[in-house]
Write a protein that holds these residues in place. Sequence first.
Motif, PDB file in Angstrom:
ATOM      1  N   SER A 117       0.856  -1.191   0.000  1.00 55.92           N
ATOM      2  CA  SER A 117       0.000   0.000   0.000  1.00 55.92           C
ATOM      3  C   SER A 117       0.890   1.239   0.000  1.00 55.92           C
ATOM      4  N   LEU A 118       0.506   2.216  -0.814  1.00 60.94           N
ATOM      5  CA  LEU A 118       1.348   3.387  -1.040  1.00 60.94           C
ATOM      6  C   LEU A 118       0.567   4.681  -0.863  1.00 60.94           C
ATOM      7  N   VAL A 119       1.286   5.711  -0.458  1.00 58.12           N
ATOM      8  CA  VAL A 119       0.850   7.093  -0.657  1.00 58.12           C
ATOM      9  C   VAL A 119       1.975   7.775  -1.433  1.00 58.12           C
ATOM     10  N   ILE A 120       1.617   8.361  -2.578  1.00 50.73           N
ATOM     11  CA  ILE A 120       2.579   9.032  -3.459  1.00 50.73           C
ATOM     12  C   ILE A 120       2.214  10.511  -3.527  1.00 50.73           C
ATOM     13  N   ASP A 121       3.212  11.382  -3.430  1.00 47.90           N
ATOM     14  CA  ASP A 121       2.906  12.809  -3.499  1.00 47.90           C
ATOM     15  C   ASP A 121       2.852  13.272  -4.954  1.00 47.90           C
ATOM     16  N   PRO A 122       2.419  14.521  -5.223  1.00 46.44           N
ATOM     17  CA  PRO A 122       2.230  14.960  -6.613  1.00 46.44           C
ATOM     18  C   PRO A 122       3.506  15.035  -7.440  1.00 46.44           C
ATOM     19  N   TRP A 123       4.669  15.017  -6.798  1.00 45.07           N
ATOM     20  CA  TRP A 123       5.947  15.003  -7.514  1.00 45.07           C
ATOM     21  C   TRP A 123       6.352  13.583  -7.882  1.00 45.07           C
ATOM     22  N   GLY A 124       5.613  12.587  -7.395  1.00 42.71           N
ATOM     23  CA  GLY A 124       5.922  11.187  -7.655  1.00 42.71           C
ATOM     24  C   GLY A 124       6.745  10.529  -6.571  1.00 42.71           C
ATOM     25  N   GLU A 125       6.891  11.198  -5.421  1.00 44.42           N
ATOM     26  CA  GLU A 125       7.698  10.654  -4.333  1.00 44.42           C
ATOM     27  C   GLU A 125       6.834   9.806  -3.395  1.00 44.42           C
ATOM     28  N   PRO A 126       7.240   8.560  -3.096  1.00 38.85           N
ATOM     29  CA  PRO A 126       6.497   7.741  -2.141  1.00 38.85           C
ATOM     30  C   PRO A 126       6.646   8.289  -0.718  1.00 38.85           C
ATOM     31  N   LEU A 127       5.516   8.456  -0.043  1.00 33.52           N
ATOM     32  CA  LEU A 127       5.522   8.889   1.353  1.00 33.52           C
ATOM     33  C   LEU A 127       5.446   7.702   2.302  1.00 33.52           C
ATOM     34  N   ILE A 128       4.680   6.685   1.943  1.00 34.89           N
ATOM     35  CA  ILE A 128       4.666   5.443   2.716  1.00 34.89           C
ATOM     36  C   ILE A 128       4.618   4.256   1.763  1.00 34.89           C
TER      37      ILE A 128
END
Length: 275
Positions: A223-234
């Motif tokens: 499971s992922l959270v990706i920010d708008p720049w494409g960087e994975p947060l978790i």
Amino acid sequence: MTRIAVLQMTSGIDPGANAAALSEAIGRAAEGGAAMLFTPEMSGLLDRDRARAAPHIVDEASDPVLAAVREAASRAGIWVALGSIAVRGDSGKLANRSLVIDGSGAVAARYDKIHMFDVSLDSGESWQESSAYQPGDAVVTVDTPVGRLGLTVCYDIRFPALFEALGRAGCDIIAIPAAFTRPTGQAHWHLLQRARAIEASAYVVAAAQCGRHEDGRETYGHSLVIDPWGEPLIDMGGDRPGLAFAEIEPERIASVRRQLPSLANRRDIGKGARP
């Protein structure tokens, strides 16, 4: 800045047990300060034996898992993006339906998965979703406490036009709940999630099924959270269910869109094309 929670599950063949896990997670998410919880595709029932699953699949109004989620959301005062459940539709076929529940327990939005997973993999796995499910035909967005949310489900991730439409609709977050197979997950999961976040200049929240399930299948997890720049947060890994938290920052969305205004710069391609 707003906090969200992401639930990774190993859903089984008993809707009652899955409903209990969802209700517990809703309470924990609220206790952890989340404004919204995101859950995976087929959170209420994951069973490839369609004859065994059939008695548990009912119309939306009668679904006990949805009722339990609505009650728990109301009790905790938290919004829930219920990744999807299988519901019986008027056509005689089923719908793979994502629902957004608000903090009072009301259904704020519903989305039926548009793209059907009809594939045969070299691993020997074969899936023909369209033999039982009716595809949806509408792009769906909803305003939530964490921003404007666009709804998709799993295999939809492979169809960029849907994500372009969600980006142009001004979505701050796009949900991609999933039950990805291990072979396709290992090959494409992270790459596709990051690409869709970049294309839409939006956060992507991908709550996923993981591990070995009671019906014998294995799902990829992560499971992922990706920010708008494409960087994975978790990234929650591939084997264990659990709950994780992430922060959504509106200014991050605005900053990326200022730097790379790809949605504003888009041009229609193909008009007047010559053979």
